[in-house]
Design an enzyme around this catalytic site. Structure first.
Site, PDB file in Angstrom:
ATOM      1  N   HIS A 165      -4.070   1.946  -3.834  1.00 12.32           N
ATOM      2  CA  HIS A 165      -2.977   1.724  -2.888  1.00 12.32           C
ATOM      3  C   HIS A 165      -1.731   2.514  -3.258  1.00 12.32           C
ATOM      4  O   HIS A 165      -1.339   2.587  -4.411  1.00 12.32           O
ATOM      5  CB  HIS A 165      -2.640   0.225  -2.864  1.00 12.32           C
ATOM      6  CG  HIS A 165      -1.476  -0.116  -1.988  1.00 12.32           C
ATOM      7  ND1 HIS A 165      -0.368  -0.792  -2.440  1.00 12.32           N
ATOM      8  CD2 HIS A 165      -1.242   0.137  -0.667  1.00 12.32           C
ATOM      9  CE1 HIS A 165       0.489  -0.956  -1.446  1.00 12.32           C
ATOM     10  NE2 HIS A 165      -0.008  -0.393  -0.365  1.00 12.32           N
TER      11      HIS A 165
ATOM     12  N   HIS B 272       6.455   5.900   0.332  1.00 14.02           N
ATOM     13  CA  HIS B 272       6.498   4.551   0.885  1.00 14.02           C
ATOM     14  C   HIS B 272       7.933   4.080   1.067  1.00 14.02           C
ATOM     15  O   HIS B 272       8.349   3.720   2.162  1.00 14.02           O
ATOM     16  CB  HIS B 272       5.732   3.573  -0.016  1.00 14.02           C
ATOM     17  CG  HIS B 272       5.542   2.223   0.592  1.00 14.02           C
ATOM     18  ND1 HIS B 272       6.574   1.309   0.736  1.00 14.02           N
ATOM     19  CD2 HIS B 272       4.445   1.622   1.112  1.00 14.02           C
ATOM     20  CE1 HIS B 272       6.115   0.218   1.309  1.00 14.02           C
ATOM     21  NE2 HIS B 272       4.824   0.374   1.547  1.00 14.02           N
TER      22      HIS B 272
END
Length: 274
Positions: free
Chosen positions: A5, A41
């Site tokens: 991830h 992110h």
């Protein structure tokens, strides 16, 4: 499939592969006009993770092309799936089509190299919300217009916003998509999440003739107890900050004979028939 991830820095690719991942997820950030700029992110993100790692998107693609090309010095055989987490929620929905064009062209130029690359990973387009479905239309239109429609066979679709599954099906129907569909269910590792929607997705996946879910994965799992719970339900994949923990769980007696790591020979678009 064990998805590492938030693998947004180039140096993190080997890090997550060394922990046991056979797939990686990275975030694509766009400018206000829908042009893909960086893998990033941002804050907030999962507990215990640095949210600000980044790379230039095209440079990231150049690197990951090498990592997934047989005989390249950087080749890692285990990496078979790339999940592109498209941060479309940060731009106007009116720019979703432009974003789809741009990502398709950058994949053509930097990953597939318009037929000159032997990079072999499958691509999963993670769309945050169904309202951004024009991204998918643009992506497919661009492959067709550029003369590379055959790459559609390498690309799957996944809506990640935990929206109503029937609503997702309706959008897929509008787009004429009846195959190569994954369904994610999950929440940031900072919070707990129940299994109601995950079970519903798995039930639809296993319904004969239902063509809108081929694979289901749970995210973002860090606790072994939640990994075990998801495996018992029958997920196809797990997204985790800790692939090594997933590997350990898979080796436990309860799961060792039921699951194995997916390889390049496993088609990510086919429903598993056990």
């Amino acid at each position: 499939w064990i998805m590492g991830h938030m693998v947004n820095a180039i140096e993190q690719v080997d890090e997550f592969l060394n922990l046991g991942a056979n797939a990686i997820e990275f975030d694509i950030d766009f400018d206000k006009d829908g042009i893909a700029q960086i893998t990033h992110h941002g804050i907030p993100c999962d507990c215990g993770r640095k949210c600000t790692k980044k790379a230039i998107f095209t440079e990231y693609l150049d690197n990951i092309r090498q990592v997934t090309t047989p005989d390249d010095p950087k080749f890692r055989e285990q990496l078979v799936l790339l999940a592109l987490d498209l941060k479309l929620q940060r731009i106007s929905s009116a720019k979703a089509y432009r974003a789809g064009e741009d990502v398709a062209k950058k994949l053509l130029d930097h990953y597939w190299q318009r037929g000159n690359s032997r990079a072999r990973a499958y691509i999963l387009l993670n769309i945050p919300l169904v309202e951004d479905y024009e991204f998918i239309r643009a992506f497919k239109d661009t492959l067709k217009n550029e003369g590379y429609e055959s790459y559609n066979d390498r690309v799957g679709i996944n809506f990640t916003g935990n929206e109503d599954l029937d609503k997702i099906r309706d959008v897929l129907e509008i787009l004429g998509i009846h195959k190569q569909v994954w369904q994610a269910d999950g929440i940031t590792s900072c919070f707990a999440r129940g299994t109601e929607r995950l079970k519903e997705a798995l039930e639809k996946r296993d319904t004969p003739g239902y063509n809108y879910i081929n694979k289901v994965y749970a995210w973002t799992l860090v606790r072994k107890s939640i990994m075990r719970r998801s495996l018992r339900l029958g997920v196809d994949g797990v997204m985790s900050n800790n692939p090594d923990r997933v590997i350990k769980v898979l080796k436990e007696k309860e799961f060792a004979d039921k699951f194995r790591l997916a390889t390049y020979n496993d088609n990510p678009w086919e429903k598993f028939r056990g």
